[in-house]
Design an enzyme around this catalytic site. Structure first.
Site, PDB file in Angstrom:
ATOM      1  N   HIS A 170      26.908   8.262  -3.095  1.00  0.00           N
ATOM      2  CA  HIS A 170      25.816   8.831  -4.195  1.00  0.00           C
ATOM      3  C   HIS A 170      26.513   8.494  -5.528  1.00  0.00           C
ATOM      4  O   HIS A 170      28.030   8.565  -5.890  1.00  0.00           O
ATOM      5  CB  HIS A 170      25.878  10.468  -4.119  1.00  0.00           C
ATOM      6  CG  HIS A 170      25.307  11.265  -5.275  1.00  0.00           C
ATOM      7  ND1 HIS A 170      23.900  11.391  -5.165  1.00  0.00           N
ATOM      8  CD2 HIS A 170      25.845  11.831  -6.259  1.00  0.00           C
ATOM      9  CE1 HIS A 170      23.504  11.796  -6.223  1.00  0.00           C
ATOM     10  NE2 HIS A 170      24.934  12.360  -7.022  1.00  0.00           N
ATOM     11  N   PRO A 171      25.818   8.100  -6.616  1.00  0.00           N
ATOM     12  CA  PRO A 171      24.300   8.127  -6.473  1.00  0.00           C
ATOM     13  C   PRO A 171      23.713   6.608  -6.758  1.00  0.00           C
ATOM     14  O   PRO A 171      22.928   6.271  -7.134  1.00  0.00           O
ATOM     15  CB  PRO A 171      24.019   8.689  -7.796  1.00  0.00           C
ATOM     16  CG  PRO A 171      25.048   7.713  -8.825  1.00  0.00           C
ATOM     17  CD  PRO A 171      26.385   8.046  -7.824  1.00  0.00           C
TER      18      PRO A 171
END
Length: 190
Positions: free
Chosen positions: A169-170
């Site tokens: 992430h991200p």
């Protein structure tokens, strides 16, 4: 020759003469396959090299999950069955299917890019979770499809793939994770 003019070969890339392998004659790439893709020729070259070096232990070419990509803007990449092909197979008595579409903009990276066109579309067998097809249109589609090709090649069901590893992430790869999680399909052994 095949009806379309290609050289006829067996699964080991041996040229066929009268339906039987011709001694010491091999073919690969555009002259013998219908895919006309460099990555297919590369795969077949590795198979032929192995088979020449190890005639007692022949390997077959694996053309089950040949991916394609169009390097436009946005990129388009696909592997396996389309939704229409999967639905036709299900209607003809095959297994029920599940589909999912996930937009790039539904992830932090896609949102930050302001992406309004990118998406991932997946199809899987509902009961087994076996991935049948993957289609991606958007930024780096040819890269994002690779883990889906791996899942298909090695028989990894969609739930295990989605939950059995970390997804950074991200990173944009989260769109693939979210598409896998959106499928209404079972995990192996569940």
């Amino acid at each position: 020759l095949e009806p379309d003019g290609r050289l006829a070969v067996d699964g080991y890339q041996r040229v066929l003469a009268g339906g039987r392998p011709a001694d010491g004659v091999w073919a690969l790439g555009d002259i013998s396959n219908s895919f006309q893709l460099k990555h297919v020729a590369n795969h077949e070259a590795r198979v032929v090299a192995h088979n020449l070096e190890h005639p007692e232990d022949l390997r077959r070419s694996d053309h089950r999950f040949v991916p394609t990509a169009v390097f436009t803007r946005p990129q388009v990449a696909s592997v396996g069955l389309t939704e229409q092909e999967a639905r036709a197979a299900a209607a003809a008595g095959g297994p029920a299917i599940a589909t999912a579409v996930q937009e790039y903009a539904s992830t932090a990276y896609g949102w930050a890019m302001g992406d309004r066109e990118g998406f991932v579309k997946l199809g899987a067998e509902k009961a087994s979770g076996r991935l049948l097809g993957a289609h991606i249109m958007g930024h780096e589609a040819a890269v994002l499809i690779q883990p889906l090709i791996q899942a298909m090649t090695f028989g990894l069901d969609v739930r295990t793939m989605a939950r059995g590893q970390y997804w950074i992430h991200p990173a944009l790869a989260e769109v693939v994770e979210n598409a896998l999680l959106s499928l209404d399909a079972a995990a192996a052994g569940s």
